[in-house]
Design an enzyme around this catalytic site. Sequence first.
Site, PDB file in Angstrom:
ATOM      1  N   HIS A  35       0.823  -1.223   0.000  1.00 33.66           N
ATOM      2  CA  HIS A  35       0.000   0.000   0.000  1.00 33.66           C
ATOM      3  C   HIS A  35       0.854   1.269   0.000  1.00 33.66           C
ATOM      4  O   HIS A  35       0.342   2.353  -0.277  1.00 33.66           O
ATOM      5  CB  HIS A  35      -1.001  -0.008   1.161  1.00 33.66           C
ATOM      6  N   ASP A  65       0.077  -7.599   1.350  1.00 35.95           N
ATOM      7  CA  ASP A  65       0.552  -6.225   1.540  1.00 35.95           C
ATOM      8  C   ASP A  65       2.075  -6.155   1.564  1.00 35.95           C
ATOM      9  O   ASP A  65       2.658  -5.380   2.321  1.00 35.95           O
ATOM     10  CB  ASP A  65      -0.030  -5.611   2.813  1.00 35.95           C
ATOM     11  N   GLY A 148       3.284   6.782   7.846  1.00 41.40           N
ATOM     12  CA  GLY A 148       4.659   6.900   7.374  1.00 41.40           C
ATOM     13  C   GLY A 148       5.550   5.784   7.885  1.00 41.40           C
ATOM     14  O   GLY A 148       6.606   5.513   7.325  1.00 41.40           O
ATOM     15  N   ASN A 149       5.115   5.116   8.966  1.00 36.81           N
ATOM     16  CA  ASN A 149       5.854   3.956   9.474  1.00 36.81           C
ATOM     17  C   ASN A 149       5.631   2.709   8.621  1.00 36.81           C
ATOM     18  O   ASN A 149       6.393   1.740   8.710  1.00 36.81           O
ATOM     19  CB  ASN A 149       5.437   3.625  10.909  1.00 36.81           C
ATOM     20  N   SER A 150       4.586   2.724   7.816  1.00 35.97           N
ATOM     21  CA  SER A 150       4.233   1.542   7.026  1.00 35.97           C
ATOM     22  C   SER A 150       5.413   1.038   6.207  1.00 35.97           C
ATOM     23  O   SER A 150       6.072   1.807   5.505  1.00 35.97           O
ATOM     24  CB  SER A 150       3.075   1.861   6.084  1.00 35.97           C
ATOM     25  N   GLY A 210     -14.886 -18.405  -7.076  1.00 40.76           N
ATOM     26  CA  GLY A 210     -15.729 -17.875  -8.149  1.00 40.76           C
ATOM     27  C   GLY A 210     -17.154 -17.632  -7.713  1.00 40.76           C
ATOM     28  O   GLY A 210     -18.098 -17.903  -8.462  1.00 40.76           O
ATOM     29  N   MET A 213     -20.273 -13.067  -2.548  1.00 44.35           N
ATOM     30  CA  MET A 213     -20.637 -13.342  -1.166  1.00 44.35           C
ATOM     31  C   MET A 213     -21.145 -12.088  -0.473  1.00 44.35           C
ATOM     32  O   MET A 213     -20.797 -10.970  -0.848  1.00 44.35           O
ATOM     33  CB  MET A 213     -19.419 -13.882  -0.396  1.00 44.35           C
TER      34      MET A 213
END
Length: 282
Positions: A35, A65, A148-150, A210, A213
């Site tokens: 991200h 991620d 910003g720590n991500s 497929g 839900m």
Amino acid sequence: VVVVNTYINDEAYSSGTGFVYKTEDGKAYLLTNNHVIESADDVYVTFTDGTVVQAEVVGSDVYSDIAVLSVDEDYIISIAEIGSSEDARLGDTVFAIGAPLDSAYSWSVTRGIVSGKDRLVEVELTSGNTTTPMIVNTIQTDAAINSGNSGGPLANSNGEVIGITSIKLASSNMSSSSIEGMGFAIPIETAVQYAEQLIDGKEVTRPYLGIYMLNVTDAFMNYQYREFYEIISEANVTSGVIVTDFENNSPAAQAGLEVGDIITKVDGNDTPSVAYVRYYLY
């Protein structure tokens, strides 16, 4: 540890953190969050000596991620030591290193403890115009995690990376109260597993049903889905996921699932929402 800055059409778009994972064949590979770099045209990394280098995106995976960047090995100052999240114990000291808010606070270090392991956190992952609810298995820490720590490392007291900081809870779905000291990191074992696939040029693949839900709770409470109200009432269930439609020739249809079926468990694990179905399927 590096600061990661991304650009779209030559304009600053987002920033985060990353770290040097390994070097190989003249290249250095850096780990960060998907991200942080998603949608960017250009990605630049800043090293602790101030050197700024344009990085190549080797690959990324939205569901884990995880993203891998590469630069020339000559720029590398040092390589992170990889530890084990599995060996970490509750109460162990940990450090988060990153660039909270903006580059003015680059390489900030915060200290905390391992507050929990195998925490299943429900998040919404965005890819393009699609938002997908997912469950992420994480390490919980009370070390301060900020925007910003991500993508930065969560390290143990030996300086070994045991996770990649990814999520912070700022408010609770159960109340309007703000929350402090609840940050989460992707276990390093998970990150390395996906990183190696991306570095090797392999496509990350996952099982596929497929089906379309809907959470039982959403269908039961929303008049828009009234056609499923009677089905849910007769089934006498309060949580789960109802099958609302199929893709053409889907594996689920071939296996005998039908519209109106309610999935309450996957492999013996409760599935209160769509996110949990995906988690246990993957």
